[in-house]
Design a protein around this motif. Sequence first.
Motif, mmCIF file in Angstrom:
data_model
loop_
_atom_site.group_PDB
_atom_site.id
_atom_site.type_symbol
_atom_site.label_atom_id
_atom_site.label_comp_id
_atom_site.label_asym_id
_atom_site.label_seq_id
_atom_site.Cartn_x
_atom_site.Cartn_y
_atom_site.Cartn_z
ATOM 1 N N VAL A 113 0.854 -1.174 0.000
ATOM 2 C CA VAL A 113 0.000 0.000 0.000
ATOM 3 C C VAL A 113 0.897 1.233 0.000
ATOM 4 N N ASN A 114 0.505 2.217 -0.767
ATOM 5 C CA ASN A 114 1.250 3.470 -0.973
ATOM 6 C C ASN A 114 2.450 3.323 -1.894
ATOM 7 N N SER A 115 2.721 2.090 -2.394
ATOM 8 C CA SER A 115 3.788 1.967 -3.387
ATOM 9 C C SER A 115 3.278 2.550 -4.705
ATOM 10 N N ILE A 116 4.198 2.820 -5.594
ATOM 11 C CA ILE A 116 3.851 3.466 -6.856
ATOM 12 C C ILE A 116 4.193 2.540 -8.010
ATOM 13 N N MET A 117 3.256 2.425 -8.944
ATOM 14 C CA MET A 117 3.486 1.615 -10.141
ATOM 15 C C MET A 117 3.022 2.390 -11.362
ATOM 16 N N GLU A 118 3.539 1.977 -12.499
ATOM 17 C CA GLU A 118 3.135 2.615 -13.734
ATOM 18 C C GLU A 118 2.028 1.788 -14.388
ATOM 19 N N CYS A 119 0.974 2.464 -14.811
ATOM 20 C CA CYS A 119 -0.148 1.819 -15.492
ATOM 21 C C CYS A 119 -0.502 2.646 -16.719
ATOM 22 N N PHE A 120 -1.069 1.968 -17.720
ATOM 23 C CA PHE A 120 -1.619 2.711 -18.840
ATOM 24 C C PHE A 120 -2.924 3.357 -18.398
ATOM 25 N N VAL A 121 -3.137 4.584 -18.849
ATOM 26 C CA VAL A 121 -4.360 5.325 -18.566
ATOM 27 C C VAL A 121 -4.842 5.929 -19.880
ATOM 28 N N TYR A 122 -6.153 5.913 -20.064
ATOM 29 C CA TYR A 122 -6.741 6.570 -21.235
ATOM 30 C C TYR A 122 -7.132 7.983 -20.826
ATOM 31 N N SER A 123 -6.296 8.935 -21.214
ATOM 32 C CA SER A 123 -6.562 10.349 -20.950
ATOM 33 C C SER A 123 -6.627 11.051 -22.305
ATOM 34 N N THR A 124 -6.915 12.340 -22.291
ATOM 35 C CA THR A 124 -7.041 13.018 -23.575
ATOM 36 C C THR A 124 -6.327 14.361 -23.608
ATOM 37 N N THR A 125 -5.701 14.615 -24.754
ATOM 38 C CA THR A 125 -5.141 15.932 -25.045
ATOM 39 C C THR A 125 -5.992 16.604 -26.119
ATOM 40 N N THR A 126 -6.948 15.851 -26.664
ATOM 41 C CA THR A 126 -7.769 16.337 -27.778
ATOM 42 C C THR A 126 -9.148 16.749 -27.262
ATOM 43 N N PHE A 127 -9.167 17.642 -26.275
ATOM 44 C CA PHE A 127 -10.429 18.053 -25.670
ATOM 45 C C PHE A 127 -10.780 19.486 -26.052
#
Length: 157
Positions: A113-127
């Motif tokens: 808990v509280n460790s950090i990991m990298e995950c893919f996220v679907y975010s947008t720059t085309t808003f």
Amino acid sequence: MARVFVYGTLKKGQPNYQRMINGTHGIAKFQGRGHTVEKYPLVIAGKYNIPYLLNMPGTGHHVAGEIYTVDDQMLQFLDEFEGCPDMYQRTPVRIAVVEWKGKSSAPEERPAVNSIMECFVYSTTTFQPEWVNLPYYDNYDSLGKHGLCYVLRESRD
């Protein structure tokens, strides 16, 4: 297997969750819950009240969501479902683990808990530029107090 962080309609109890667990699209295994390490604006926008994570790190809130491991088939399905790369872009984001349910062969492989990991996220720059003026949320719920009911794809005109 890739790690994906979902914050919107694909979470448990949300309108598109069935798409995550429908085996015809590939494998998605729930691993735990987390939130973005950096702040992001999570808005509900457009005539279908879709949640969007605007790719503007440092603005907004630490956004809560769920961590999944997915196979290549599911990742490809999610890319298509999320309209990647036009509507959303799949990018690696640092996620802080809040709770871990995933099974590992060795206990030391379980993230703390509280460790950090990298995950893919679907975010947008085309808003749309005006979206930055919408209310920012830290946790999406399609039936939340915001009163902005999500419109399923099957119900859109």
